[in-house]
Design an enzyme around this catalytic site. Sequence first.
Site, PDB file in Angstrom:
ATOM      1  N   CYS A   1      -1.633  -2.752   7.967  1.00 34.08           N
ATOM      2  CA  CYS A   1      -1.620  -3.666   6.827  1.00 34.08           C
ATOM      3  C   CYS A   1      -0.344  -4.504   6.745  1.00 34.08           C
ATOM      4  CB  CYS A   1      -1.869  -2.895   5.535  1.00 34.08           C
ATOM      5  SG  CYS A   1      -3.534  -2.180   5.490  1.00 34.08           S
TER       6      CYS A   1
ATOM      7  N   LYS B   1      -7.178  -4.795  -2.648  1.00 31.58           N
ATOM      8  CA  LYS B   1      -7.886  -5.280  -1.464  1.00 31.58           C
ATOM      9  C   LYS B   1      -8.776  -4.178  -0.908  1.00 31.58           C
ATOM     10  CE  LYS B   1      -3.899  -4.326   1.541  1.00 31.58           C
ATOM     11  NZ  LYS B   1      -4.512  -3.344   2.441  1.00 31.58           N
TER      12      LYS B   1
ATOM     13  N   ASP C   1       0.795  -1.247   0.000  1.00 31.65           N
ATOM     14  CA  ASP C   1       0.000   0.000   0.000  1.00 31.65           C
ATOM     15  C   ASP C   1       0.825   1.295   0.000  1.00 31.65           C
ATOM     16  OD1 ASP C   1      -1.984  -1.889   0.244  1.00 31.65           O
ATOM     17  OD2 ASP C   1      -2.699  -1.226   2.199  1.00 31.65           O
TER      18      ASP C   1
END
Length: 211
Positions: A157, A112, A14
């Site tokens: 994450c 996601k 990310d």
Amino acid sequence: MDRLAATDALLIIDVQNDFCPGGALAIADGDAVVPIINRLAKRFDHVLLTQDWHPAGHISFASTHDGRAAYETMDAPYGPQALWPDHCLQGSAGAAFHPALDVTRAELILRKGFRVDIDSYSAFLENDHSTVTGLAGYLQERGLRRLFLCGLAYDFCVRFSAMDGKAAGFETIVIEDACRAVDLPGSVDETNAALASAGIVKIKSAELLAL
């Protein structure tokens, strides 16, 4: 640290505009990971990326819930869910990878958090801890066994991706200086404890770059 092998992969979590300075959910110094990650990626035969990819009205957005504020926690049907500012909206500039991140050698970009009614911190499982993303199967079919994780954010994450990867049978290693944390109250300490309890090793990027 063993030398890198053809069965190793770099998993970049990310590294998107909304998580970097000036973004909707900016992480302090988030963009500082980009040059480190770019150097690391050149050492790996296999490079994989995840990308937060939320629809409007996502369950993790505080704005979706009347009377709720960002950084509160609510009870979702699948358990506790942190609420965030709207971020990484599908197709938005904020959802794009940081422009300086070199993605040319990426073999896989896994999106996601695209289901409106469930969040997904982990690259392996959504936040109900049962709905799979398909990453484990991809890695198994490719014969990839050891994952080096980096990116944003260390205490969410990256943490859950490392934990779920380890539980799925992969060796997972976190490259500590190639991550940055949201750093909510207690979140970094909880992450450190969780990784240690799971036997997940943390290393510095210099250990890999020296190989």
